[in-house]
Design a protein around this motif. Structure first.
Motif, short mmCIF file in Angstrom:
data_model
loop_
_atom_site.label_atom_id
_atom_site.label_comp_id
_atom_site.label_asym_id
_atom_site.label_seq_id
_atom_site.Cartn_x
_atom_site.Cartn_y
_atom_site.Cartn_z
N CYS A 173 -10.13 24.40 2.02
CA CYS A 173 -8.92 24.50 2.84
C CYS A 173 -8.16 23.18 2.90
N ARG A 174 -8.87 22.09 2.63
CA ARG A 174 -8.19 20.80 2.73
C ARG A 174 -7.20 20.58 1.58
N ALA A 175 -7.45 21.24 0.45
CA ALA A 175 -6.53 21.07 -0.69
C ALA A 175 -5.13 21.50 -0.30
N GLU A 176 -5.06 22.63 0.38
CA GLU A 176 -3.76 23.14 0.80
C GLU A 176 -3.13 22.22 1.85
N TYR A 177 -3.98 21.74 2.74
CA TYR A 177 -3.51 20.85 3.80
C TYR A 177 -2.99 19.54 3.20
N HIS A 178 -3.73 19.00 2.24
CA HIS A 178 -3.30 17.77 1.58
C HIS A 178 -1.93 17.93 0.96
N ALA A 179 -1.71 19.09 0.37
CA ALA A 179 -0.41 19.34 -0.27
C ALA A 179 0.70 19.32 0.79
N ALA A 180 0.43 19.93 1.95
CA ALA A 180 1.43 19.94 3.02
C ALA A 180 1.68 18.53 3.54
N LEU A 181 0.60 17.75 3.68
CA LEU A 181 0.75 16.37 4.17
C LEU A 181 1.54 15.53 3.18
N LYS A 182 1.24 15.71 1.90
CA LYS A 182 1.94 14.95 0.85
C LYS A 182 3.43 15.22 0.93
N GLU A 183 3.74 16.49 1.10
CA GLU A 183 5.14 16.87 1.15
C GLU A 183 5.81 16.22 2.37
N TYR A 184 5.12 16.26 3.51
CA TYR A 184 5.68 15.69 4.75
C TYR A 184 5.91 14.18 4.61
N PHE A 185 4.89 13.47 4.09
CA PHE A 185 5.00 12.02 4.03
C PHE A 185 5.87 11.56 2.86
N ALA A 186 5.98 12.38 1.82
CA ALA A 186 6.80 11.98 0.66
C ALA A 186 8.23 11.73 1.11
N ASP A 187 8.71 12.53 2.05
CA ASP A 187 10.08 12.35 2.55
C ASP A 187 10.22 11.08 3.39
N ARG A 188 9.10 10.52 3.83
CA ARG A 188 9.16 9.35 4.73
C ARG A 188 8.45 8.15 4.09
N LYS A 189 8.34 8.20 2.78
CA LYS A 189 7.59 7.23 1.99
C LYS A 189 7.96 5.78 2.29
N GLN A 190 9.28 5.55 2.41
CA GLN A 190 9.75 4.17 2.56
C GLN A 190 9.26 3.52 3.86
N LEU A 191 8.79 4.35 4.82
CA LEU A 191 8.34 3.80 6.11
C LEU A 191 6.83 3.53 6.16
N LEU A 192 6.11 4.04 5.15
CA LEU A 192 4.64 3.88 5.17
C LEU A 192 4.22 2.46 4.79
N CYS A 193 3.08 2.01 5.34
CA CYS A 193 2.55 0.70 4.95
C CYS A 193 1.99 0.81 3.51
N ASP A 194 1.71 -0.34 2.89
CA ASP A 194 1.28 -0.33 1.49
C ASP A 194 -0.02 0.45 1.29
N THR A 195 -0.95 0.27 2.24
CA THR A 195 -2.23 0.97 2.12
C THR A 195 -2.00 2.48 2.14
N CYS A 196 -1.11 2.92 3.03
CA CYS A 196 -0.88 4.37 3.15
C CYS A 196 -0.12 4.92 1.95
N LEU A 197 0.67 4.09 1.30
CA LEU A 197 1.34 4.55 0.07
C LEU A 197 0.31 4.95 -0.96
N ASP A 198 -0.74 4.13 -1.05
CA ASP A 198 -1.83 4.42 -1.97
C ASP A 198 -2.58 5.69 -1.51
N ARG A 199 -2.77 5.79 -0.16
CA ARG A 199 -3.48 6.96 0.38
C ARG A 199 -2.70 8.25 0.14
#
Ligand code: ATP
Ligand code: MG
Length: 432
Positions: A173-199
């Motif tokens: 079930c986490r695979a699907e969740y990861h996809a949703a999280l990726k989509e959410y954070f991809a739109d806010r990428k420029q605000l993430l710290c460097d470590t989280c960009l890698d994450r």
């Protein structure tokens, strides 16, 4: 006195006048663990670095930023343990403990090392009470383990500490969740710290655990895992909640808890207090059904928790909880001359053999200074020996609390003092 070299930053000394607090919590945690059927395991302070990289996970703060590692002669890489689970599980596998039937239940009280910014409740060397429960996938085990941690907290006398639980699902079930999280954070990428960009690429759920202000603000509106659980994980979580209800353990479902380490699956939990400032997580744990397979190739479900003892003690202090008072000296025997010293030494040895805390002067001080010292160490009784006492075979035994004196015979003194002490203690405890 000045010192040339001082204690390393982020470490703590525990002085003799404070150590009783540690003895209190060590007694509580080990007795509670034993009561729940856990046996102690001891492991080395350092392990092969690869053990932590594989098990804790290379997308975690612990592995990426906090490990104390050295390269020893011959290129071997070692790391001071940043936590206990990896070493405990390795030791159980390596020593065949897991071939001996399931479940296997172990606990440990250990020092851990993380290179963090030291602050109240966050040290570079800290101590953990940890429990690992191996060989059961049943939610009954999750509930029993949580009950153990809760029992420690209750026996420590703590209030105002909340149990937060969540399920972070399984790889399915986490695979699907990861996809949703990726989509959410991809739109806010420029605000993430460097470590989280890698994450974001490798393990987006870790972003939810980031301590940076901007990342945690962004995480507030991120999708939550509970909306993505598969039927099996949902059922597991429901059963856990029902059992906690049966046990009368209150909890809050907190979808923001993802826990710091990579190896968790399904249940995660924390005990949190607001009484000790920002570092309020006293205990954190959860299920890690994938870890043993990562280390040995064999799939065995397991779960565990780590409780920070500094944070536990800090909370107990803040809440005015009781610590077991250390035993003070039972009797101090002062000697006036060399002949009396010889009798004193014999008596003290005899008393100590009987398990009585007896003390005498080993500095060579006069009577006044000896009595001052007896007071300082909190001696319950005091007796002075000089030529008169040796001649008459009798001495005055003084009760230091009320100043009363009683004549005692030196012949057979150890036994008669043992009886006197016994009734004194019963009296103090209000039992007679
Ligand atoms: P935190 O979010 O506070 O950094 P963590 O998720 O890194 O905690 P765990 O790895 O789960 O912590 O460790 C279990 C427990 O050990 C924590 O709940 C806490 O009580 C304690 N702990 C962790 N790191 C430290 C530290 N640097 N100093 C003191 N206690 C700590
Ligand atoms: Mg941490």
């Amino acid at each position: 006195m000045d010192l040339v070299v001082k204690r390393p930053k982020g470490t703590q000394d525990i002085t003799p006048s404070e150590v009783y607090k540690w003895h209190t919590v060590e007694k509580i945690v080990s007795e509670t663990a034993e009561m729940f059927g856990f046996k102690e395991i001891r492991m080395p302070t350092f392990e092969d670095t690869g053990l932590f990289v594989r098990s804790v996970g290379d997308t975690t703060d612990v592995v990426q930023k906090e490990m104390y590692s050295v390269t020893a002669k011959g290129d071997a890489q070692f790391t001071l343990r940043p936590e206990g689970t990896a070493g405990a599980i390795r030791a159980m596998i390596e020593n065949g403990v897991l071939n001996d039937g399931f479940p296997q239940k172990v606990y440990y009280v250990i020092s851990c090392f993380r290179h963090e910014k030291p602050q109240s409740g966050r040290l570079r060397e800290f101590h953990q009470f940890g429990c690992e429960l191996v060989g059961t996938a049943s939610p009954a085990a999750d509930a029993d383990l949580i009950a153990l941690a809760k029992n420690v907290i209750d026996r420590a006398g703590l209030n105002n500490i909340e149990l937060h639980i969540n399920s972070i699902g399984c790889p399915k079930c986490r695979a699907e969740y990861h996809a949703a999280l990726k989509e959410y954070f991809a739109d806010r990428k420029q605000l993430l710290c460097d470590t989280c960009l890698d994450r974001l690429e490798r393990n987006p759920m870790r972003i939810l655990d980031c301590k940076s202000a901007l990342c945690s603000e962004l995480s507030k509106n991120a999708p939550i895992i509970l909306d993505y659980l598969c039927d099996d994980c949902k059922e597991h979580f429901e059963k856990l909640k029902a059992t906690l209800g049966d046990m009368g353990i209150e909890y809050k479902v907190d979808p923001r808890i993802v826990r710091g380490l990579d190896y968790y699956t399904r249940t995660v939990f924390e005990f949190i207090t607001t009484d000790i400032g920002a570092q309020g997580t006293v205990c954190g744990g959860g299920r890690y059904d994938g870890l043993i397979e990562t280390l040995s190739g064999q799939s065995v479900p397991a779960l565990g928790f780590g409780m920070g003892l500094e944070r536990l003690i800090l909370t107990m202090e803040k809440q005015g909880c009781e610590f077991l008072k250390p035993d003070s000296c039972d009797i101090f025997i002062a000697a006036l001359d060399d002949a009396a010293v010889s009798k004193t030494v014999k008596l003290v040895m005899e008393l100590r053999d009987m398990g009585i805390q007896a003390d005498y002067d080993i500095v060579g001080r006069g009577l006044k200074a000896q009595m001052k010292y007896a007071n300082k160490i909190g001696a319950k009784f005091c007796m002075v020996l000089g030529s008169n006492e040796l001649e008459s075979g009798k001495a005055a035994l003084k009760n230091m609390a009320d100043g009363s004196e009683k004549e005692v015979a030196l012949h057979g003194f150890a036994q008669s003092f043992s009886d006197i002490l016994c009734s004194h203690m019963l009296n103090v405890e209000g039992l007679i």
